[in-house]
Design an enzyme around this catalytic site. Sequence first.
Site, mmCIF file in Angstrom:
data_model
loop_
_atom_site.group_PDB
_atom_site.id
_atom_site.type_symbol
_atom_site.label_atom_id
_atom_site.label_comp_id
_atom_site.label_asym_id
_atom_site.label_seq_id
_atom_site.Cartn_x
_atom_site.Cartn_y
_atom_site.Cartn_z
ATOM 1 N N HIS A 1 -59.704 65.176 -17.621
ATOM 2 C CA HIS A 1 -59.419 66.555 -18.031
ATOM 3 C C HIS A 1 -57.915 66.825 -18.105
ATOM 4 O O HIS A 1 -57.443 67.534 -19.000
ATOM 5 C CB HIS A 1 -60.089 67.518 -17.055
ATOM 6 C CG HIS A 1 -59.912 68.960 -17.401
ATOM 7 N ND1 HIS A 1 -60.388 69.507 -18.575
ATOM 8 C CD2 HIS A 1 -59.292 69.979 -16.733
ATOM 9 C CE1 HIS A 1 -60.089 70.801 -18.615
ATOM 10 N NE2 HIS A 1 -59.419 71.103 -17.522
ATOM 11 N N ASP B 1 -62.803 63.193 -20.378
ATOM 12 C CA ASP B 1 -62.948 64.438 -19.618
ATOM 13 C C ASP B 1 -64.377 64.569 -19.102
ATOM 14 O O ASP B 1 -65.326 64.699 -19.877
ATOM 15 C CB ASP B 1 -62.599 65.621 -20.522
ATOM 16 C CG ASP B 1 -62.455 66.940 -19.776
ATOM 17 O OD1 ASP B 1 -62.909 67.032 -18.625
ATOM 18 O OD2 ASP B 1 -61.888 67.876 -20.358
ATOM 19 N N SER C 1 -58.310 74.360 -21.035
ATOM 20 C CA SER C 1 -59.118 74.595 -19.843
ATOM 21 C C SER C 1 -59.381 76.103 -19.698
ATOM 22 O O SER C 1 -59.915 76.719 -20.615
ATOM 23 C CB SER C 1 -58.410 74.012 -18.617
ATOM 24 O OG SER C 1 -59.259 73.973 -17.499
#
Length: 393
Positions: free
Chosen positions: A364, A334, A168
């Site tokens: 995610h 995601d 991320s």
Amino acid sequence: MSTQQEVSRPAVPPASGAWRAGDPAGGRCFVRIGDVPLERGGRLDNVEMAYETWGTLSPTGDNAVLVCHALTGDSHVSGDAGPGHPTPGWWNGLIGPGRELDTDRWFVVAPNVLGGCQGSTGPSSPAPDGRPYGSRFPYLTVRDQVTAEVALTDALGIDHWALVVGGSMGGMRALEWAVMQPDRVERLFVLASTAAATGDQIAWCSPQLMAIRCDANFRGGDYYDAGPGQGPHNGLGVARRIAHTTYRSEAEINLRFGRLPQQGENPLGGGGRFAVESYLDHHADKLVHRFDANSYLVLSQTMNSHDVGRGRGGVAAALGRVTARTAVAAISSDRLYPPEQNAEIVAGIPDCVPLRVIDSPYGHDGFLVEVERVGEILVELLGEPAERELVSS
């Protein structure tokens, strides 16, 4: 630039009140790295970086691994909750003797990001005049954060990283490391990330930022002298609710909660909540007790700034600079950083194995939940020799 290392003093407490001055630092170490020049101009003075380590740096310095955390993570990648650490390590089980990041072999370093609230210089830190920066804290980009981490690397006496890994927001920093410092990154592992923030991602971020700024207790960002419980906790909680919805998949939320009421409550005109609302309330409450709203703003805007192609001839040209042996993993469900954006990174890096898609219902957050699958890819990437081919999944 100063590299005087400090390892004994307590960490800077975040404004949320999760810590109090004098609490143990929870195993953190600290380094003063001096002034950090900023991409937009100017500088951030007398920066301090907090970090944790596992294992021992080899005599030749060839076994160092850098782990970059996500938005509300910190340096506590592995270990129990305790003083200075309100939550357990966010990748518990990956680091230690005989584990995927085997500390009998690897020296693992995890810094708290510049702009954060878990020990590194951020909005809650004292400015040169002794008062918290608050609204005066500068706008940061991902490149500024990597600049600070390069200075930390120098201060620790590490010449290059055998691996830089992150998911991320941490994946953004890992990727910038490989573009900015290609000669210092031997291997690269990017999870659930992107080469540049998209309009959709910036759009999801916008109401989160607005929720914090519209909280009456935000006070323009200068709320650190308010009494207990007087910070912009409501706004930060709303921001977390919005964000957490994007972190999980639609299918998982529907399957797990559907239209079920929260136990003992009546959402149909009775003032009660649906179960999914209670779930979001829970995650909001957890965050506001351990994280600073200003840091959430700064780091969210930093993520919006992310574009490896800015000033480098575009994304493809920037990715072409990467010389590290690279693996990229996407999460199948995601919806924040979907597989096609991770595939763009794979397509642009010369020495990259085929995209790994981790099949997971968790959206995610799968890069945090699917620790076993992440570990398998890590082991393959860290195998000897570094240039060996990985078997595509």
